[in-house]
Design a protein around this motif. Structure first.
Motif, short mmCIF file in Angstrom:
data_model
loop_
_atom_site.label_atom_id
_atom_site.label_comp_id
_atom_site.label_asym_id
_atom_site.label_seq_id
_atom_site.Cartn_x
_atom_site.Cartn_y
_atom_site.Cartn_z
N GLU A 39 -9.37 98.79 11.57
CA GLU A 39 -8.33 99.82 11.60
C GLU A 39 -7.55 99.89 12.91
OE1 GLU A 39 -11.57 100.34 11.49
OE2 GLU A 39 -12.12 101.72 13.08
N SER A 40 -8.14 99.42 14.01
CA SER A 40 -7.50 99.62 15.32
C SER A 40 -7.77 98.45 16.26
CB SER A 40 -8.08 100.89 15.96
OG SER A 40 -9.47 100.70 16.21
N ARG A 43 -11.32 98.41 17.35
CA ARG A 43 -12.24 97.81 16.38
C ARG A 43 -12.21 96.29 16.48
NH1 ARG A 43 -16.34 100.22 14.76
NH2 ARG A 43 -15.04 102.08 14.61
N ASP A 116 -21.89 102.40 17.70
CA ASP A 116 -20.58 103.05 17.81
C ASP A 116 -20.58 104.48 17.30
OD1 ASP A 116 -17.86 103.78 17.56
OD2 ASP A 116 -17.60 102.55 15.78
N ARG A 117 -20.77 104.71 15.99
CA ARG A 117 -20.74 106.07 15.44
C ARG A 117 -22.13 106.47 14.94
NH1 ARG A 117 -15.31 105.36 11.71
NH2 ARG A 117 -13.88 104.86 13.42
N ARG A 171 -14.77 114.43 18.47
CA ARG A 171 -13.58 114.56 19.33
C ARG A 171 -12.81 115.82 18.98
NH1 ARG A 171 -12.01 108.10 19.19
NH2 ARG A 171 -13.65 107.47 20.63
N ASN A 222 -7.18 108.43 18.88
CA ASN A 222 -7.24 107.08 19.46
C ASN A 222 -5.84 106.60 19.88
OD1 ASN A 222 -6.04 106.07 17.10
ND2 ASN A 222 -7.54 104.41 16.85
N ASP A 250 -9.56 105.81 23.95
CA ASP A 250 -9.89 104.38 23.78
C ASP A 250 -9.61 103.60 25.07
OD1 ASP A 250 -10.89 104.46 21.22
OD2 ASP A 250 -9.25 103.38 20.27
O1 GYE Z 1 -11.86 105.28 18.94
C1 GYE Z 1 -11.02 103.99 17.14
C2 GYE Z 1 -11.73 103.18 16.13
O2 GYE Z 1 -15.50 104.74 16.45
C3 GYE Z 1 -15.06 104.83 18.76
O3 GYE Z 1 -12.93 103.88 15.91
C4 GYE Z 1 -14.66 104.31 17.44
C5 GYE Z 1 -13.24 104.64 17.04
C6 GYE Z 1 -12.16 104.27 18.04
O4 GYE Z 1 -11.02 102.88 15.04
O5 GYE Z 1 -9.96 103.32 17.73
#
Ligand code: GYE
Length: 316
Positions: A39-40, A43, A116-117, A171, A222, A250
Motif C-alpha cells: 500500500e505504501s 511497505r 510491524d502491527r 496513531r 502516513n 513514516d
Molecule cells: O506507517 C504505513 C504502512 O504499519 C507502520 O503501514 C505500518 C504502516 C506505515 O502502510 O505507511
C-alpha cells in the motif's frame, strides 16, 4: 593400545556428532512471511529489507503478498503451516481475527513472530514475540509537534490509515489523547485514506470541498497519504506547508524531501527496515534462547530544523 583405540573411538564419535551438528546448521532455514500488501513506500521498503536480508543469510524466504486482505494473509499462514516452515513472520493488516490460525501454527509447533502491527489476543502464547514501532508514541509525537508549532491555527483534518489496523488505531488514539490536553486544537473531520497516496488525495479533495479554507492543519497517519493530500491542496490553488500545516508519519525519503522543500512541516519516523532484527530473533528462537516479548524501534521527529542534515542518510 586399548586406550589408544578407545581414544580413537571417542574421537570418531565426536567427529560424527560435529558433522551432524554442522549439517543441521548448514540446512537453510525456511521462513514464511505473510505481508499485508504494497500500500505504501514504507511497505515496499519493509518487503525489500526482509527479502534482501534473507538472501544475504541464505534463508529460504516464502513471501506471500496479502494484497490488502486479511483472508489472504490467513490463507498464507495456513499454507506455511501445512508446508512445515521453520518459522512464520506475520505483518497483520488488522488487529483482530487471528486466533484460529495462530492456534494452528502453535499446534504445529511453528513459532510466529508478529512484525510491524500488533494483534489482539487473549492468549499471549499464540505467538513468540512482537517486533515493531510504538505507534501510540508516534501519534503523540505528531500531536506534540502541532501543539508547539501551530501558532494561531487550530482546525485539523485527519487522514487515517487502514481501518482496524494497529497503526491507525494507535496513531488516532494517541493524537486524540494529546489534543485533549490542548483544548484550542480541534479535529474537524477524519477519514481513512487506507495508507495509500491515492486515498490521501481523494479524501483531501473531499475535505477541501466540504470545509474549504477552514482547514488549517492536516494530520496524516502516513507520508503517502500526506503526499496525496499535497497534490489535492496544490490543485486547489493553496500552498501545502504554508496555507495548511502538514504533519505525517513514516519519514520515507520522499516525505523528508517534502520537509526540505517546505511542503510537509514535520514527519515522525517509523523505521521499516526490520530484516536483520527479525532473522536474528528467529535464530534465537530456533536455538531455544529467550527473546524480548515486545521490542520497539526508536523513532525521531524530523522538521525544518534537521531535515536537510538527515536527507542524505535516508535509507528508505
Ligand atoms: O506507517 C504505513 C504502512 O504499519 C507502520 O503501514 C505500518 C504502516 C506505515 O502502510 O505507511
Amino acid at each position: 593400545m586399548a586406550s589408544l583405540l578407545k581414544k580413537l573411538g571417542s574421537f570418531a564419535a565426536g567427529a560424527t556428532l560435529l558433522f551432524a551438528a554442522s549439517a543441521a546448521l548448514a540446512k537453510p532455514l525456511t521462513v514464511g512471511f505473510a505481508q499485508t500488501g504494497a500500500e505504501s513506500a514504507w511497505r515496499t521498503a519493509n518487503t525489500n529489507s526482509m527479502k534482501s536480508e534473507a538472501e544475504k543469510r541464505g534463508i529460504n524466504l516464502k513471501f506471500a503478498d496479502g494484497q490488502g486482505k486479511q483472508e489472504n494473509q490467513i490463507r498464507a499462514v495456513r499454507t506455511f503451516v501445512t508446508q512445515g516452515v521453520d518459522a512464520i513472520v506475520l505483518a497483520p493488516i488488522v488487529e483482530t481475527g487471528w486466533e484460529p490460525v495462530l492456534r494452528e501454527a502453535k499446534r504445529a509447533k511453528i513459532p510466529v513472530v508478529i512484525m510491524d502491527r500488533k494483534v489482539q489476543t487473549s492468549d499471549e502464547s499464540l505467538y513468540a514475540c512482537f517486533i515493531g514501532s510504538d505507534f501510540y508514541k508516534e501519534g503523540a509525537m505528531a500531536a506534540e509537534w502541532i501543539a508547539k508549532n501551530a501558532g494561531s491555527r487550530s482546525k485539523i483534518v485527519e487522514l487515517q490509515g487502514t481501518p482496524g489496523s494497529a497503526a491507525a488505531n494507535e496513531r488516532r488514539k494517541a493524537f486524540a489523547d494529546e489534543l485533549a490536553k490542548n483544548p484550542a486544537l480541534k479535529i474537524i473531520d477524519s477519514q481513512s485514506g487506507d495508507f495509500r497516496r491515492s486515498g490521501g488525495k481523494e479524501v483531501m479533495e473531499a475535505f477541501l470541498k466540504k470545509h474549504g479554507k477552514d482547514i488549517e492543519i492536516v494530520y496524516a497517519h502516513n507520508d503517502d497519504m500526506a503526499l496525496g493530500a499535497i497534490q489535492a491542496i496544490e490543485e486547489a490553488g493553496l500552498k501545502p506547508g504554508k496555507d495548511i500545516l502538514i504533519v505525517s508519519i513514516d519519514a520515507i525519503k520522499e516525505g523528508v524531501q517534502a520537509v526540505v522543500d517546505g511542503k510537509i512541516n514535520a514527519v515522525v519516523e517509523c523505521n521499516p527496515l526490520f530484516g536483520p532484527k527479525i532473522y536474528d530473533t528467529i535464530a534465537k528462537i530456533k536455538a531455544g534462547e529467550p527473546v524480548e516479548r515486545s521490542s520497539y524501534n526508536v523513532d525521531i521527529v524530523i522538521d525544518s530544523t534537521n531535515a536537510a542534515a538527515l536527507i542524505g542518510q535516508r535509507q528508505y
